[in-house]
Design an enzyme around this catalytic site. Structure first.
Site, mmCIF file in Angstrom:
data_model
loop_
_atom_site.group_PDB
_atom_site.id
_atom_site.type_symbol
_atom_site.label_atom_id
_atom_site.label_comp_id
_atom_site.label_asym_id
_atom_site.label_seq_id
_atom_site.Cartn_x
_atom_site.Cartn_y
_atom_site.Cartn_z
ATOM 1 N N CYS A 172 -33.853 -16.585 -26.609
ATOM 2 C CA CYS A 172 -34.035 -18.016 -26.780
ATOM 3 C C CYS A 172 -34.347 -18.134 -28.270
ATOM 4 O O CYS A 172 -33.637 -17.994 -29.208
ATOM 5 C CB CYS A 172 -35.166 -18.585 -25.712
ATOM 6 S SG CYS A 172 -35.182 -20.393 -26.101
ATOM 7 N N GLU A 220 -32.076 -16.257 -19.434
ATOM 8 C CA GLU A 220 -33.676 -16.127 -19.615
ATOM 9 C C GLU A 220 -34.223 -16.342 -18.274
ATOM 10 O O GLU A 220 -33.842 -17.286 -17.707
ATOM 11 C CB GLU A 220 -34.110 -16.785 -20.971
ATOM 12 C CG GLU A 220 -35.740 -16.837 -21.093
ATOM 13 C CD GLU A 220 -36.031 -17.608 -22.288
ATOM 14 O OE1 GLU A 220 -36.932 -17.785 -22.601
ATOM 15 O OE2 GLU A 220 -35.285 -18.543 -22.668
ATOM 16 N N LYS A 232 -39.782 -10.223 -25.455
ATOM 17 C CA LYS A 232 -39.913 -11.051 -26.453
ATOM 18 C C LYS A 232 -40.910 -11.022 -27.473
ATOM 19 O O LYS A 232 -42.181 -11.091 -26.831
ATOM 20 C CB LYS A 232 -39.586 -12.650 -25.904
ATOM 21 C CG LYS A 232 -39.348 -13.751 -27.196
ATOM 22 C CD LYS A 232 -39.158 -15.162 -26.288
ATOM 23 C CE LYS A 232 -38.890 -15.904 -27.413
ATOM 24 N NZ LYS A 232 -39.049 -17.398 -26.739
#
Length: 495
Positions: free
Chosen positions: A367, A256, A313
């Site tokens: 994440c 990430e 995301k």
């Protein structure tokens, strides 16, 4: 109250990295023993609040780590963050025990119905914790079983039955301790039988001899150095060296936010990275801007350095990546918290699929999204793998990264899909379709692994149905005993 708090803390020792699940069951047995002595729903709720506060204070102790990155500026917030999170999540346990006692009036002391209602109420409130205000299903009691053979049962019913099993075993243990050996031993024997059968549920096929090779890069960049200009060049060159290491993988994966520049300005950087990869396709964690909005993203890059797929995301961390209701507040002139004015990240459109060509299709996760079973299940169609990029440097080096890894294993076992997991500071890993780690880079080390990509298993029962069967069964466990108890109370003679 003090005893409940202490027992809650002991129950948290079932979570990674301690994984002392028998101790966790014993502590929940003690919490159940306190609950059944509560004469009123208020007393039961207070005991639930105390037990939950002790549990979450230890299980989520890593939550102070982000505030210690810049300790001079943010360190004072750490104890308040831990206290508020522990008490806030403990409210769900208070609700569970208060409702359980209210559903079973007149059943102070042990009854079969009281035991079932307690198990069901606490498990259902854990499900609610995973949904309310975007949810936070971290450190559920059932997660204590992830590092055991019982992980296999998640392929049947997901995470919620694991919590019900922990609580059920705790009730059975309490029976044994209180002298009801036949009933308690019988229930514990049932738990042992499920434990013995669980390995038979492992349907993970082994990688073929010609399985694709995935290179996972772990740069191990400390969070306090990640965006420091004095260190950025050094860490970028380390990633380039790991990427260019000998070998011919089929795909290279960076974690990430691994790209040191915004995607909008990264054309030359991407060409340099492609040259280091010697034409091998890559998946990279990046940040990008779209007007005033910023996105935490993942891209697929071909061998020439061209972007061929993009994922933004969508399940953001409240207060960490965005401020809840910030855009609404902007309508009243409070623009400082609004995503639309470039404050925090903006959410992507939702779960997606990323086509990796000959390797198959992947569900991209960044994440926090790896914590949510629904973010995996919400992708269109059946994938061949899960692809998780994360920066666990925020979580410290004690418990947070290991708990995050455990939940990644749970997602793979639930769906019967392998996972490629690239983490900045670790633990980066290749996980098979049964949730077992086949290769990894330890926490806090820089390096890479070239790991064979395991094939997917056939769709699991949980992949087909989701949480609904478990939720329905838990609701029946709560409603039926409560209805029978109320009927019994109505037929009792009055003085």
């Amino acid at each position: 109250m003090a005893l409940a708090c202490a027992l809650g803390a002991v129950a948290a020792l079932g979570q990674a990295p301690w994984s002392l699940w028998p101790l966790s069951i014993a502590a929940f047995a003690g919490l159940y023993g306190l609950y059944i002595r509560a004469a009123t729903w208020r007393r039961a709720a207070w005991l639930g609040l105390a037990g939950g506060a002790g549990y979450f204070a230890l299980a989520l102790s890593w939550i102070v780590e982000p505030f210690l990155i810049d300790i001079a500026r943010h360190g004072w917030m750490a104890p308040f963050a831990l206290l508020l999170s522990a008490v806030g999540f403990a409210l769900f346990w208070a609700l569970a025990q208060g409702v359980a006692r209210a559903l079973m009036p007149g059943s102070v002391g042990w009854t079969r119905g009281a035991a079932l209602v307690w198990i069901a109420s606490l498990t259902l409130c854990e499900a609610l914790r995973g949904w309310l205000l975007t949810g936070f299903p971290w450190a559920q009691p059932g997660h204590a079983l992830i590092d055991t053979a019982m992980l296999g049962w998640s392929a049947v019913g997901g995470a919620l039955p694991l919590t019900a099993l922990v609580l059920g075993a705790a009730v059975a243990l309490w029976h044994v301790a209180r002298g009801r050996r036949l009933m308690g031993a019988g229930a514990l024997a049932g738990f042992a039988a499920l434990y013995a059968v669980a390995p038979m549920l492992d349907r993970a096929p082994a990688p073929a001899a010609d399985a694709p090779i995935i290179r996972i890069v772990q740069p191990n960049v400390p969070q306090e150095q990640k965006w420091d200009p004095a260190y950025m060049g050094f860490h970028y060159e380390r990633q380039m060296d790991l990427t260019a290491a000998p070998g011919t993988p089929d795909l290279i994966v960076w974690p990430e936010t691994a790209l040191p520049v915004l995607l909008n300005r990264a054309e030359e950087t991407l060409r340099d990275i492609a040259a280091a990869a010697r034409g091998v396709p890559m998946v990279l964690g990046v940040q990008r801007a779209d007007g005033a909005r910023y996105y935490n993203s993942m891209i697929l890059m071909d061998g020439a350095g061209r972007q061929t797929a993009l994922y933004d995301k969508h399940h953001l961390v409240p207060f960490g990546e965005y401020m809840p209701l910030g855009d609404l507040a902007a309508r009243f002139g409070l623009r400082g918290l609004a995503q639309q004015y470039g404050n925090g990240y903006s959410a992507g459109p939702g779960p997606q699929m990323m086509d990796l060509g000959a390797l198959g299709r992947a569900v991209p996760l960044i994440c926090y999204e790896g914590v949510f079973a629904r973010d995996v299940a919400g992708a269109p169609g059946r994938a061949d793998m899960l692809l998780l990029l994360t920066n666990d440097a925020w979580f410290g080096e004690v418990s947070g990264p290991y708990q995050h890894l455990a939940q990644a294993r749970l997602r793979s076992a639930e769906q019967g899909l392998p996972m490629i997991r690239a983490a900045n500071t670790g633990v980066s890993a290749m996980i098979d379709a049964a949730g077992q780690i086949t290769a990894q880079i330890p926490l806090g080390e820089a390096g890479y692994i070239d790991a064979a990509l395991p094939p997917p298993a056939p769709p699991t029962p949980y992949a087909r149905t989701g949480d609904w069967p478990a939720l329905l069964l838990l609701a029946l466990m709560a409603i039926v005993p409560a209805a029978l108890q109320r009927r019994k109370n109505r037929t009792l003679p009055t003085a």
